[in-house]
Design a protein around this motif. Sequence first.
Motif, short mmCIF file in Angstrom:
data_model
loop_
_atom_site.label_atom_id
_atom_site.label_comp_id
_atom_site.label_asym_id
_atom_site.label_seq_id
_atom_site.Cartn_x
_atom_site.Cartn_y
_atom_site.Cartn_z
N LEU A 169 5.29 4.01 6.33
CA LEU A 169 5.66 4.56 5.15
C LEU A 169 6.69 3.67 4.52
O LEU A 169 6.73 3.24 3.36
CB LEU A 169 5.94 6.10 5.29
CG LEU A 169 6.20 6.61 3.57
CD1 LEU A 169 5.13 6.28 2.75
CD2 LEU A 169 6.29 7.99 4.01
N ARG A 170 7.63 3.66 5.38
CA ARG A 170 8.87 2.77 5.01
C ARG A 170 8.43 1.32 4.69
O ARG A 170 9.08 0.78 3.70
CB ARG A 170 9.83 2.66 6.08
CG ARG A 170 11.38 2.36 5.70
CD ARG A 170 12.62 2.78 6.59
NE ARG A 170 12.22 2.07 7.98
CZ ARG A 170 13.16 2.44 8.87
NH1 ARG A 170 14.24 3.31 8.50
NH2 ARG A 170 13.06 2.17 10.11
N ILE A 171 7.94 0.77 5.39
CA ILE A 171 7.18 -0.57 5.25
C ILE A 171 6.62 -0.69 4.00
O ILE A 171 6.62 -1.75 2.99
CB ILE A 171 6.39 -1.11 6.24
CG1 ILE A 171 7.09 -1.48 7.71
CG2 ILE A 171 5.55 -2.40 6.12
CD1 ILE A 171 6.16 -1.46 8.73
N LEU A 172 5.59 0.03 3.65
CA LEU A 172 4.83 0.07 2.49
C LEU A 172 5.68 0.42 1.15
O LEU A 172 5.42 -0.15 0.21
CB LEU A 172 3.37 1.10 2.39
CG LEU A 172 2.54 0.79 3.72
CD1 LEU A 172 1.48 1.95 3.58
CD2 LEU A 172 2.04 -0.51 3.31
N LEU A 173 6.63 1.30 1.35
CA LEU A 173 7.50 1.48 0.16
C LEU A 173 8.29 0.45 -0.46
O LEU A 173 8.42 0.00 -1.33
CB LEU A 173 8.33 2.86 0.46
CG LEU A 173 7.64 4.23 0.32
CD1 LEU A 173 8.57 5.50 0.94
CD2 LEU A 173 7.35 4.44 -1.12
N MET A 231 0.52 6.22 -0.39
CA MET A 231 0.87 5.04 -1.55
C MET A 231 -0.15 5.15 -2.62
O MET A 231 -0.04 4.75 -3.60
CB MET A 231 0.95 3.69 -0.81
CG MET A 231 2.07 3.65 0.41
SD MET A 231 3.90 4.18 -0.48
CE MET A 231 4.05 2.88 -1.54
N SER A 232 -1.61 5.48 -2.21
CA SER A 232 -2.52 5.59 -3.14
C SER A 232 -2.33 6.51 -4.34
O SER A 232 -2.67 6.27 -5.52
CB SER A 232 -3.80 5.65 -2.54
OG SER A 232 -4.06 7.04 -2.09
N LEU A 233 -1.51 7.08 -4.14
CA LEU A 233 -1.11 8.54 -5.08
C LEU A 233 -0.07 7.76 -6.05
O LEU A 233 -0.06 8.43 -7.34
CB LEU A 233 -0.37 9.64 -4.47
CG LEU A 233 -1.29 10.16 -3.49
CD1 LEU A 233 -0.42 11.36 -2.62
CD2 LEU A 233 -2.50 10.94 -4.11
N LEU A 234 0.49 6.50 -5.77
CA LEU A 234 1.46 5.95 -6.41
C LEU A 234 1.02 5.01 -7.43
O LEU A 234 1.58 4.42 -8.31
CB LEU A 234 2.65 5.42 -5.76
CG LEU A 234 3.50 6.34 -4.70
CD1 LEU A 234 4.40 5.57 -3.80
CD2 LEU A 234 3.94 7.54 -5.34
#
Length: 1577
Positions: A492-496, A403-406
């Motif tokens: 990943l699903r949660i953070l997205l 997520m940091s990449l986004l």
Amino acid sequence: MEFRGTRIRSDQHQEQTEKINQLFQKLQLKGRNHKMRAADVLQITAHSLQSHESCAEEELVQTFLQKLLIMNYRARNIQTKETNEQHYTQQRDNDSSEDEGDIFNNRCWSGLSFTSFDTIHPMDVQMAVFHCADSFLKQLMVTKLSQCQFALPLLVPHPFTQEILFPLWTFRQINKSWKITNTDNDIYSRDQLGYKAKTPMVFFFRFGSVSSSKSQLMNSLINERHNTFFHRNCPGSSRTRLLMDGVVEIAWYCPSGKSTDKFTDCVAFCNLHGDAGVSEKQLQILTELSSVNVVLLPQLDKNDKHATKIQSLYRDKKPLICLLTEEESAGKLNKRMYKIGLKDRNISDVSEELRRAINECLSSSESASMFKVEDVRKYSDIRVDEEDDEDCRRGREAAQQMMSLLKNKHLTEIKESFLPCQGKLWQQWCQKNKELHRPQGDELEQIISSKQTEMKNIRERQHKSHTSEFIRTLITQMNSNGSDRMFFLKWLRILLDEFTSADLSTLHYKYDQKWSKVLNLREKNDTSEQLKDAQTELEGISSELQAATFGLEHIMREIGQIYESCSCVNKNKQGLQLHFSSLPSLAADMMISGFPLELMDGDAAHVPLMWVSAVLNRLIHKLGDQRVFVLSVLGIQSSGKSTMLNAMFGLEFAVSAGRCTRGAFMQLLKVSEKMKHQLKFDYILVVDTEGLRALELAGRSTRHHDNELATFVVGLGNLTLINIFGENPSEMQEILQIVVQAFLRMKKVKLNPSCMFVHQNVSDVTAGEKNMEGRRRLQETLDEMTKLAAKEEVCVEERFSDVIAFDVRDDVKYFAQLWEGSPPMAPPNPNYCENVQDLKKTIISQTSKSGGMMLTHLKDRIKDLWEALLNEQFVFSFRNSLEISAYRKLETEYSKWTWSLRSALLEIENKLQNKIESEAINGVEERDLQRELKGKSEEVKKSMAEFFEKDPDKDILIQWKESFEIKIKELQESIITKTKKKLNEILQQKDLKKQIDSLKTQHENTLFEKSKKLALKHKDKKSDEETLKREFDLFWEECVKTISTNTCPIKDIDILRDVKDLLSDIYKSVPVQTWKDIKDIFTVQSYVVYVQLKKSSGIMNKTVNALFGNSLSKEDEAQIITLISDVVHQTDKMIETFNISRLGYNISCIQQITDYIKATIIEHQEKPVKYLLKGEFYVDLVFSILKRVNKTFTDQHRMFMEANDPVIYLKNKREEYYSIFQKYCQRATSANIFGEIICQKLKGPIEQSAYRNTARNVADEMRSNCPSLNGNRSNLEKHILKKLANEEDFNKYMDYVRNPREHFKDFIRNQVSQYIRDQFSISVQPKMKQNIEVLQQKIITAAHDSTERVQVNKGGVDLWLKLFTQKLSDVLIFSVKFFSGVKHDDVDDFKLLEEVIRKELPSKISDLKSKFNTKTFPVKLDNKFRPDEILIDHFCQCCWVQCLFCAAICTNTVENHPGDHSVPFHRVHGINGITYRNTTNLCVEICTTAVASNNYFFPNSSDWTVLWREYRTAGPGYSNWSITPDLSELAYWKWFVCRFQRNLENFYYRTFSANSIPNEWQRITKQQAIASLDKDF
């Protein structure tokens, strides 16, 4: 195993620990090291199908979880069954009477005493499960509790150590939605993740014991109709509660934006269970985080032990509300301090007063503190589940790294930046693929080739696109172990979701506003630019929404596109840390772990077939080829499909307004081991789809898309749920027409799914009369829609029951409204949940009748459905690979069964022929053959029954069971009739052969007697061996000379001379030049020179060549080719009946053949053909056929000569007679001499029998071991094509194209010859030796048995000889007549005779073995007994019909089969000489390409045009062919056209026009062409 807590000294605590241990034991819960797994709970079990309101204690956990998963809030109301009379005991006096006793006297009630029974508290069940659950089950539990509008555990003390747990992980999937009204009365929606929602928080707690229920009071604030917090007055509540003290629960009040809202904004409510004085840590945390504190206590008393704490709370700046259970008064000390008395007060009044107080406190400017669930983690002296679990922590860190990449990226640009393969490039490829499957234009192959090139270029661009660090990180993490991977994906699903939720909410709001504006303008019939502008803006927002929607499915879609692009260019992608072939394994692991896989891309409306197939292949590799039951769901957008599935199976399909399902997803549901045996499948595969008439597609044409989607999922599902929401007739009508059309298509392509209608949101579902009325209306609507759909699909069905098995009484389910009240605070309606449970039970009962399909079949079904949909005309284009594969398997088995019967009957025929020729029998009846074949026939029937019952594809195969049983029966009858005919012909020919045999016997006996006399002259003389030999040679030459002088020799034959003489006599006027110009009719390029038009055509005495410029329609050419092929086939059968090897050649054989050919040509011309065949055709045909069979005639005649010409025959017998002559000279006994004669006469029959048996053995072995012959006819053709490609001989190719049956026969002959040469010393010779040795043993046994019988019966030599020949009649042609003229009356020593045979026979047999070689094997056998002819008879009794367009041969193994002709792949039309209309240019189209287009052709070279896709309407020859669109490469014939382009042009005197052959064809190598055969056959 017990939970072992820390040792607590207090007796009270030890007692509590023991009680908790007992609780876990009662609930059948194991220790902390045996966590309950979510995967196990979600399995389909027998218990999960039951609906229980009460159960035994040991079933409480299962029942609770089952109800919770279906969102039934009655999960907390489960009663325990009374298994016996433990609740009370009754003591009765046996002599007491009814009027005894005093009801006012307590002592009179002593006979009935209550025995305490420790019922388990409902919240203890919930918390016990919570403590024993793994992380994923805890999260699932809390998510379901939230959906039930229950309070959620926020702080949970350990039951033994009292260590406090903050289960933050369990809140990660919870969303909260509410609406607020601003000062302008505009309503705004808010949608936030539960753990991030920033709201005021009101904290409720109590000190000591109080008479009022705190939880009940809180419920009245949040939702007075629902027990959000469990309280003492709830059903099942008791004082035996063990696990709730110290637990803090949280619930949110979410306003609906209406005036009736109790609070104007979202408010969190926390509830500390038990005495707050004991739970000091929880009290400290919550009072610090709260916005308002509410405390319950009996009264405000300075002397109370909790007074200090209350004083401290008062001094805090936060508002404090004291609820006093022993006081009646209420008051307000200041704006932060409230006192409300509860004593003798109505709870509604108290609730209203309390609500006002809380609202005042929250509206106060001083009360500004806001609460977020995740803030609780900052307290260091509590455990946070996410930090405690190492796997969870690693998963979170990996997801956070991604997520940091986004960061600092605009949401609408992320997919384009990080997922480049799935954006415009993928959508362009999808569009090109659709165009490829729907080609338009004249030069189809060029267009198709061009599209394929464009698609390959797009794939190369995809392949060259960068692999982002985002994707690389994901792949690395997905390669981790199972637990790490699961946590990573969940995180990943949660953070997205967290990352995208805010922007998506804003975009949805903008979309709703704009959509409302468009609707208003449409209602006003506004046609101005304003409406167009609004629609354009709406499209723009829709595109933004599509770009901004970013979830796990999009990331997996990118991985799928990386895989597809790498597969297309066949090399790994730069920057990819593993080989692309490993990517499908990652997705397969996800499916096994319970994640859904995208089946149809919702953005491109396309199925990534290569990716989905690869994932399913890996799934099969990991799980085995499991059987799955496919459950599909269809319905209008936002009609509750996903919600229903989630409730039914505990799934997690997206259900919120911002995350509606796009495309189609499939998810595996495991069936428990016990249920597998009952249901006969291993998994349920749930397919959830985007809604029909999806809002995202508003303003666009959705009908075609909806039809595609419905057809796809209906075809895929064993059962399809059609979800109808509400009772809007127009909406219902539209979806029903789409659904009916989908089922109608399934019927036309012979797929048989079932369906069930789920009518949701129906009021008063219990009203039976209303339901019956609803069912009647639905039935009428379905019937009406069937008529409409039938018109579109050109069908005659009038009722829905004509389309599919459907019972409106059983296959329609009515569902109550989802919510019990008005959202967002309404809980799910328990009736809805029970409806879901009932539906689930019904579905599972339906599944047990179906059997589902194998995963391999599912993969093929997906491919077939999607490719048919791409071709637009679904029914016309659908190619059922499962059926094709199953039918090919059936054909292979059929080939084995028929071979088994043919082989067995061949052995029977051989045995009976031996008997006939040995004069052991004088006739054969069908019943005799049936009796002999019965054993093998029963064996074949058993094999068939097992195949149809046990094969994995038995559900598909069952449709052909009856027809193939009939075929086997007909085949058996046919071969029995044929065998009987052949054997009776032998019986009839026996009289004709008697003269020949009699003459031969006469010569033998004459020589025998003369040699005997000569031997008697020398018997008393002492002559040496050399003298005897010289004397015998002079005698032999003289005898042979005498016999040959008195006998006409058998001459060599010349059938071509005979046929010329025969035809010259008939056609005396035939010019001499005709005999010189005879052509080989099998090699002529066109039959145009042989025809002239009939009178009926209006033209007479003009050749087709003169009229049409050397052209003949391909239909006419095909008719003539079929005529020639049939004549050749029949003449082969005729030649077999002539039996030349036994009876000799006669010119009448030629006469019969020529007469038959003449009659067949006349019969052909009387049919509705447009031409007359000239005399030259007849002459050329006769000569060509007889030239082809010339060798057969001469070989058989040679065998006859060797057996019957005196000179040749006697030459072969010289050594035998010399041996007998020697014995006479040596004064051997008559038994010795007769034994020698017997052995000499056995040599011929032994040789003949051994050769025949070996021929059958070789044929059997080749059927098993030879790759080209060990399958069905299609397999044989594949090997023929491979051989042709390797040889690259154009003439052989054209022979195969124009005379396929003869080419097949030649191929089999060559295969047999090569096999005999290659395997002679390894296999053939040993078999021959073995067969001879078996015969030797049978002869010796027969001699022994005959001797014993004669001695017992005291018979003579004639009886011995009769018995001996009879015993051998099954295996040898050997009879008493062989010894007529041979004097043997004086033989009386049968033991000696037996011994002579035993001694002399091996040397004779050794002589036979020594002469056996590769050259003698083919020439010693009659044609019909040769292994190649045996195999030809088996393989060539099949369909030989050729496609009128490309001359491809129907591959059906059954001659005159029912149903359509078909081939695995068609050919380029130019190979068959077809040209474009009014040109001399050879056609490069392929049938399977042409039928996908809107182009047309001219049948029979007429002016009548027929669309290619309607080719069946062109009449006979076309209507019985099944040609489905197929755009696979078909590399073989494309390579052939390029390799032999010049040869084809010279052969047909035509040319391929410049650039008509696509460049891509030129790049196909021979190796690729050959390799494609393995794929296509």
